[in-house]
Design an enzyme around this catalytic site. Structure first.
Site, PDB file in Angstrom:
ATOM      1  N   HIS A  19     -27.460 -75.654  70.513  1.00  0.00           N
ATOM      2  CA  HIS A  19     -27.510 -76.971  69.860  1.00  0.00           C
ATOM      3  C   HIS A  19     -26.700 -77.997  70.655  1.00  0.00           C
ATOM      4  O   HIS A  19     -27.137 -79.139  70.847  1.00  0.00           O
ATOM      5  CB  HIS A  19     -26.914 -76.901  68.444  1.00  0.00           C
ATOM      6  CG  HIS A  19     -27.660 -76.022  67.488  1.00  0.00           C
ATOM      7  ND1 HIS A  19     -27.054 -75.042  66.747  1.00  0.00           N
ATOM      8  CD2 HIS A  19     -28.974 -76.001  67.132  1.00  0.00           C
ATOM      9  CE1 HIS A  19     -27.944 -74.445  65.964  1.00  0.00           C
ATOM     10  NE2 HIS A  19     -29.131 -75.010  66.190  1.00  0.00           N
ATOM     11  N   ARG A  92     -37.281 -73.754  71.861  1.00  0.00           N
ATOM     12  CA  ARG A  92     -36.871 -72.604  72.677  1.00  0.00           C
ATOM     13  C   ARG A  92     -38.066 -71.875  73.285  1.00  0.00           C
ATOM     14  O   ARG A  92     -38.038 -71.464  74.414  1.00  0.00           O
ATOM     15  CB  ARG A  92     -36.077 -71.607  71.820  1.00  0.00           C
ATOM     16  CG  ARG A  92     -34.668 -72.036  71.551  1.00  0.00           C
ATOM     17  CD  ARG A  92     -34.076 -71.243  70.442  1.00  0.00           C
ATOM     18  NE  ARG A  92     -34.917 -71.368  69.263  1.00  0.00           N
ATOM     19  CZ  ARG A  92     -34.549 -71.077  68.031  1.00  0.00           C
ATOM     20  NH1 ARG A  92     -33.357 -70.595  67.809  1.00  0.00           N
ATOM     21  NH2 ARG A  92     -35.365 -71.238  67.014  1.00  0.00           N
ATOM     22  N   SER A 130     -29.184 -69.489  65.407  1.00  0.00           N
ATOM     23  CA  SER A 130     -28.137 -69.264  64.399  1.00  0.00           C
ATOM     24  C   SER A 130     -28.395 -67.943  63.676  1.00  0.00           C
ATOM     25  O   SER A 130     -27.461 -67.216  63.335  1.00  0.00           O
ATOM     26  CB  SER A 130     -28.130 -70.416  63.386  1.00  0.00           C
ATOM     27  OG  SER A 130     -27.872 -71.632  64.040  1.00  0.00           O
TER      28      SER A 130
END
Ligand code: PNS
Length: 162
Positions: A19, A92, A130
């Site tokens: 991030h 991603r 995450s």
């Protein structure tokens, strides 16, 4: 002078170096970037909204061009409220694309003034999420390479190891 402001929204549960990489690169395109913690109704959180914002604050160097915030409700409403037009999202892999495409299209339908800008995640972080960070940390695995120090510490407190 009008400043170019972008919103970088996400769950950030917790924030990762992936991030922060997107955040620092977006500062090359915009005068100000608001990194905003938002609710994703499909995800249950490990950290509270406040903890997530605090962890972002603890992880970014002081910079007048970065604002850390959080909001409830629709992203399009928030973007309007802060007088921005652009939203930043990181991509991603192809697997992110469909979800991001749907979200950007829906948002554009809700507000035709808003545009989403996608940035490819750097090669060092394309496999970092995450979700995987939380999973590895929950079993006592080492995530120090992928998250800021404050996040590593907070994960250890959430998942104390014997
Ligand atoms: O990090 P995430 O979980 O992929 O971020 C998704 C997020 C929080 C940006 C998205 O769920 C969102 O914008 N939530 C706010 C509510 C909203 O506007 N939903 C409509 C999206 S189509």
């Amino acid at each position: 002078m009008r400043q170019a402001v972008a919103v970088y929204p996400g769950s950030f549960d917790p924030v990762t170096y992936g991030h922060l990489d997107i955040l620092s690169r977006s500062l090359e395109l915009f005068d100000k970037v608001i990194i905003a913690v938002a609710l994703n109704i499909e995800k249950t959180g490990l950290f509270t909204f406040e903890e997530r914002s605090d962890l972002i604050r603890a992880s970014v160097n002081h910079n007048d061009r970065i604002i850390v915030d959080s909001f409830h409700g629709l992203l399009v409403d928030y973007v309007k409220r802060v007088n921005a037009r652009f939203v930043i999202r990181g991509l991603r892999a192809m697997s992110d694309f469909e979800y991001e495409f749907q979200m950007a299209s829906m948002n554009r339908n809700l507000d035709t003034d808003m545009d989403t800008i996608f940035m490819m995640t750097s090669k060092d972080y394309f496999f970092v999420s995450s979700r995987t960070i939380k999973e590895v940390a929950s079993f006592g695995g080492n995530v120090t390479e992928f998250v800021p120090e404050a996040v590593g510490k907070a994960l250890k407190e959430k998942f104390p190891q014997p």
